[in-house]
Design an enzyme around this catalytic site. Structure first.
Site, PDB file in Angstrom:
ATOM      1  N   SER A   1       0.622   6.653   7.996  1.00  0.00           N
ATOM      2  CA  SER A   1       1.766   6.239   8.824  1.00  0.00           C
ATOM      3  C   SER A   1       3.046   6.647   8.103  1.00  0.00           C
ATOM      4  CB  SER A   1       1.769   4.725   9.016  1.00  0.00           C
ATOM      5  OG  SER A   1       0.604   4.336   9.670  1.00  0.00           O
TER       6      SER A   1
ATOM      7  N   GLU B   1       7.787   5.126   5.271  1.00  0.00           N
ATOM      8  CA  GLU B   1       6.837   4.458   4.376  1.00  0.00           C
ATOM      9  C   GLU B   1       6.437   5.432   3.272  1.00  0.00           C
ATOM     10  OE1 GLU B   1       3.758   2.105   6.110  1.00  0.00           O
ATOM     11  OE2 GLU B   1       2.385   2.509   4.451  1.00  0.00           O
TER      12      GLU B   1
ATOM     13  N   ARG C   1       4.275  -4.117   2.152  1.00  0.00           N
ATOM     14  CA  ARG C   1       4.501  -2.895   1.370  1.00  0.00           C
ATOM     15  C   ARG C   1       5.453  -3.144   0.184  1.00  0.00           C
ATOM     16  NH1 ARG C   1       0.859  -2.576   4.082  1.00  0.00           N
ATOM     17  NH2 ARG C   1       0.390  -1.122   5.746  1.00  0.00           N
TER      18      ARG C   1
HETATM   19  C1  LIG Z   1      -5.008   9.269   6.570  1.00  0.00           C
HETATM   20  C2  LIG Z   1      -4.255   8.156   5.867  1.00  0.00           C
HETATM   21  C3  LIG Z   1      -4.399   6.840   6.302  1.00  0.00           C
HETATM   22  C4  LIG Z   1      -3.712   5.821   5.647  1.00  0.00           C
HETATM   23  N1  LIG Z   1      -3.884   4.532   6.084  1.00  0.00           N
HETATM   24  C5  LIG Z   1      -3.256   3.514   5.439  1.00  0.00           C
HETATM   25  C6  LIG Z   1      -3.445   2.156   5.851  1.00  0.00           C
HETATM   26  O1  LIG Z   1      -4.202   1.862   6.780  1.00  0.00           O
HETATM   27  N2  LIG Z   1      -2.782   1.191   5.173  1.00  0.00           N
HETATM   28  C7  LIG Z   1      -1.964   1.473   4.118  1.00  0.00           C
HETATM   29  O2  LIG Z   1      -1.395   0.545   3.525  1.00  0.00           O
HETATM   30  N3  LIG Z   1      -1.744   2.752   3.714  1.00  0.00           N
HETATM   31  C8  LIG Z   1      -2.375   3.776   4.343  1.00  0.00           C
HETATM   32  N4  LIG Z   1      -2.176   5.063   3.932  1.00  0.00           N
HETATM   33  C9  LIG Z   1      -1.196   5.355   2.858  1.00  0.00           C
HETATM   34  C10 LIG Z   1      -1.800   5.372   1.439  1.00  0.00           C
HETATM   35  O3  LIG Z   1      -3.164   5.728   1.441  1.00  0.00           O
HETATM   36  C11 LIG Z   1      -1.657   4.021   0.757  1.00  0.00           C
HETATM   37  O4  LIG Z   1      -0.293   3.673   0.675  1.00  0.00           O
HETATM   38  C12 LIG Z   1      -2.267   3.981  -0.647  1.00  0.00           C
HETATM   39  O5  LIG Z   1      -2.215   2.636  -1.129  1.00  0.00           O
HETATM   40  C13 LIG Z   1      -1.582   4.892  -1.661  1.00  0.00           C
HETATM   41  O6  LIG Z   1      -2.413   4.930  -2.823  1.00  0.00           O
HETATM   42  P1  LIG Z   1      -2.417   6.209  -3.776  1.00  0.00           P
HETATM   43  O7  LIG Z   1      -3.356   5.928  -4.888  1.00  0.00           O
HETATM   44  O8  LIG Z   1      -2.675   7.441  -2.997  1.00  0.00           O
HETATM   45  O9  LIG Z   1      -0.921   6.196  -4.292  1.00  0.00           O
HETATM   46  P2  LIG Z   1       0.065   7.435  -4.440  1.00  0.00           P
HETATM   47  O10 LIG Z   1       0.359   7.998  -3.094  1.00  0.00           O
HETATM   48  O11 LIG Z   1      -0.437   8.355  -5.488  1.00  0.00           O
HETATM   49  O12 LIG Z   1       1.364   6.700  -4.986  1.00  0.00           O
HETATM   50  C14 LIG Z   1       2.070   5.849  -4.114  1.00  0.00           C
HETATM   51  C15 LIG Z   1       2.994   4.961  -4.953  1.00  0.00           C
HETATM   52  O13 LIG Z   1       2.195   4.113  -5.780  1.00  0.00           O
HETATM   53  C16 LIG Z   1       2.520   4.336  -7.153  1.00  0.00           C
HETATM   54  N5  LIG Z   1       1.274   4.230  -7.911  1.00  0.00           N
HETATM   55  C17 LIG Z   1       0.069   4.797  -7.654  1.00  0.00           C
HETATM   56  N6  LIG Z   1      -0.831   4.409  -8.566  1.00  0.00           N
HETATM   57  C18 LIG Z   1      -0.182   3.599  -9.423  1.00  0.00           C
HETATM   58  C19 LIG Z   1      -0.550   2.872 -10.597  1.00  0.00           C
HETATM   59  N7  LIG Z   1      -1.802   2.882 -11.076  1.00  0.00           N
HETATM   60  N8  LIG Z   1       0.391   2.135 -11.217  1.00  0.00           N
HETATM   61  C20 LIG Z   1       1.664   2.099 -10.760  1.00  0.00           C
HETATM   62  N9  LIG Z   1       2.086   2.776  -9.681  1.00  0.00           N
HETATM   63  C21 LIG Z   1       1.167   3.508  -9.020  1.00  0.00           C
HETATM   64  C22 LIG Z   1       3.155   5.708  -7.217  1.00  0.00           C
HETATM   65  O14 LIG Z   1       4.031   5.798  -8.315  1.00  0.00           O
HETATM   66  C23 LIG Z   1       3.887   5.761  -5.882  1.00  0.00           C
HETATM   67  O15 LIG Z   1       5.131   5.103  -5.984  1.00  0.00           O
HETATM   68  C24 LIG Z   1      -2.858   6.112   4.561  1.00  0.00           C
HETATM   69  C25 LIG Z   1      -2.716   7.446   4.125  1.00  0.00           C
HETATM   70  C26 LIG Z   1      -3.416   8.451   4.768  1.00  0.00           C
HETATM   71  C27 LIG Z   1      -3.275   9.864   4.263  1.00  0.00           C
END
Ligand SMILES: Cc1cc2nc3c(=O)[nH]c(=O)nc-3n(C[C@H](O)[C@H](O)[C@H](O)COP(=O)(O)OP(=O)(O)OC[C@H]3O[C@@H](n4cnc5c(N)ncnc54)[C@H](O)[C@@H]3O)c2cc1C
Length: 305
Positions: A227, A297, A177
């Site tokens: 998580s 997280e 992470r």
């Molecule tokens: C049901 C569920 C299951 C999940 N399972 C997993 C799993 O198995 N493994 C896992 O790792 N995570 C999991 N997650 C958490 C999440 O989906 C991940 O961490 C995912 O990578 C976040 O991506 P996002 O586009 O939604 O980012 P966001 O939530 O929108 O942003 C998260 C962070 O990333 C930054 N960010 C986003 N896009 C960019 C960009 N283009 N450039 C720079 N910074 C950026 C944001 O500023 C913020 O700091 C889960 C979430 C849910 C709801």
């Protein structure tokens, strides 16, 4: 409160359809929680991302970047400044042999489907991670023994002044992470992924298997951010929470999932304050009963420190 001149500049750069004022962040987070952002912008090109960065930098305005908002808890009072979504309008996926050239707003689901359609294996692990490629790159998203760093070769990013920056795999410094881009405040706009040739039927079978495993174990019927806590060295957060007797524990509308104790869910009408309090309670109870510190997280935005 944003100066009207900043709103005007953003509208001039993105067109009026690319800028929304007082946009509720509950519409842009998988928790379905969060108060209004002063301005919410959706660039449709890399040059528009650069322009937004330049406008905010010149005006001294805080810029927040989101993908699908699937790892975020946004405060009830909302966010001061500009929220920039790198999402659907920046989600092109190109295929060149075993390489996918992917804009950062593409969802992990779309990328794994595109890979499957072209008989490419390696991104199946992410099919059920409900975020974007940008979000996956920033935190090295991972699941089922796979992680973003395994397949990513290089990135294109935008720095704090709006310049394009090329980042190699080694420079990204991915860990659990963790990434250099996160530490440095780089905005990811494109990734090159290298996958391996495979039969589409085998890739499909792997996607179906992982989807079934996720559906059977995770509370996907309720809003959450996945998580809630990082995996503590040598432990599983869900097991620690369960052993502390917290399955189903509630604060207002926030609840430790009955189905998977590693998830905090919005069981109905939860506020950000509810979720934050519940997280603090879980940390206290696990520390007191088992002597382990849990670290969130999920990223918390807009709260007092
Ligand atoms: C049901 C569920 C299951 C999940 N399972 C997993 C799993 O198995 N493994 C896992 O790792 N995570 C999991 N997650 C958490 C999440 O989906 C991940 O961490 C995912 O990578 C976040 O991506 P996002 O586009 O939604 O980012 P966001 O939530 O929108 O942003 C998260 C962070 O990333 C930054 N960010 C986003 N896009 C960019 C960009 N283009 N450039 C720079 N910074 C950026 C944001 O500023 C913020 O700091 C889960 C979430 C849910 C709801």
């Amino acid at each position: 409160m944003l100066a009207a001149s900043v709103i005007d500049e953003l509208k001039a750069a993105l067109g009026p359809e690319g800028v929304r004022e007082h946009e509720p962040m509950s519409a842009h987070t998988t928790f379905r929680i969060g108060g209004p952002a002063d301005a919410f912008v959706c660039p449709a090109s890399v040059s528009q991302v650069q322009e937004v960065v330049r406008i905010c930098h010149a005006a001294g305005v805080k810029l927040w970047v989101i993908g699908c908002g699937s790892d975020l808890l946004v405060a009830d009072r909302g966010l001061s400044g500009v929220v920039m979504e790198v999402g659907e309008r920046l989600s092109r996926i190109d295929v060149d042999g075993c390489r996918l050239i992917v804009q950062a707003g593409a969802t992990n689901a779309a990328v794994s489907e595109a890979a499957c359609a072209h008989g490419l294996s390696g991104y199946e692990f992410a099919c059920g991670i409900p975020g974007t490629v940008g979000g996956a790159a920033i935190m090295n998203a991972g699941a089922y023994d796979g992680e973003f760093a395994d397949v990513a070769r290089e990135l294109t990013c935008v720095d704090a002044r709006g310049a394009l920056v090329h980042v190699t795999h080694d420079q990204a410094d991915w860990g659990y992470r963790h990434s250099m881009m996160d530490d440095s405040g780089l905005i990811v706009v494109e990734a090159v992924l290298e996958l391996a040739p495979a039969s589409p039927a085998d890739v499909r079978a792997a996607i179906d298997d992982l989807t079934q495993r996720r559906t059977s174990k995770q509370p996907l019927d309720l809003p959450s951010a996945g998580s809630t806590f990082k995996r503590p060295e040598g432990y599983f957060a869900g097991k620690l929470i369960q052993d502390a007797g917290l399955r189903g524990y509630r604060v207002g509308g926030a609840q430790v999932s009955e189905k998977h104790t590693g998830f905090v869910v919005n069981a109905g009408g939860a506020t950000a304050a509810d979720v934050r309090q519940l997280i603090a309670d879980v940390q206290d109870r696990v520390r007191a009963s088992q002597g382990v510190d849990l670290h969130p997280e999920v990223r918390m935005w807009g709260f007092d420190a």
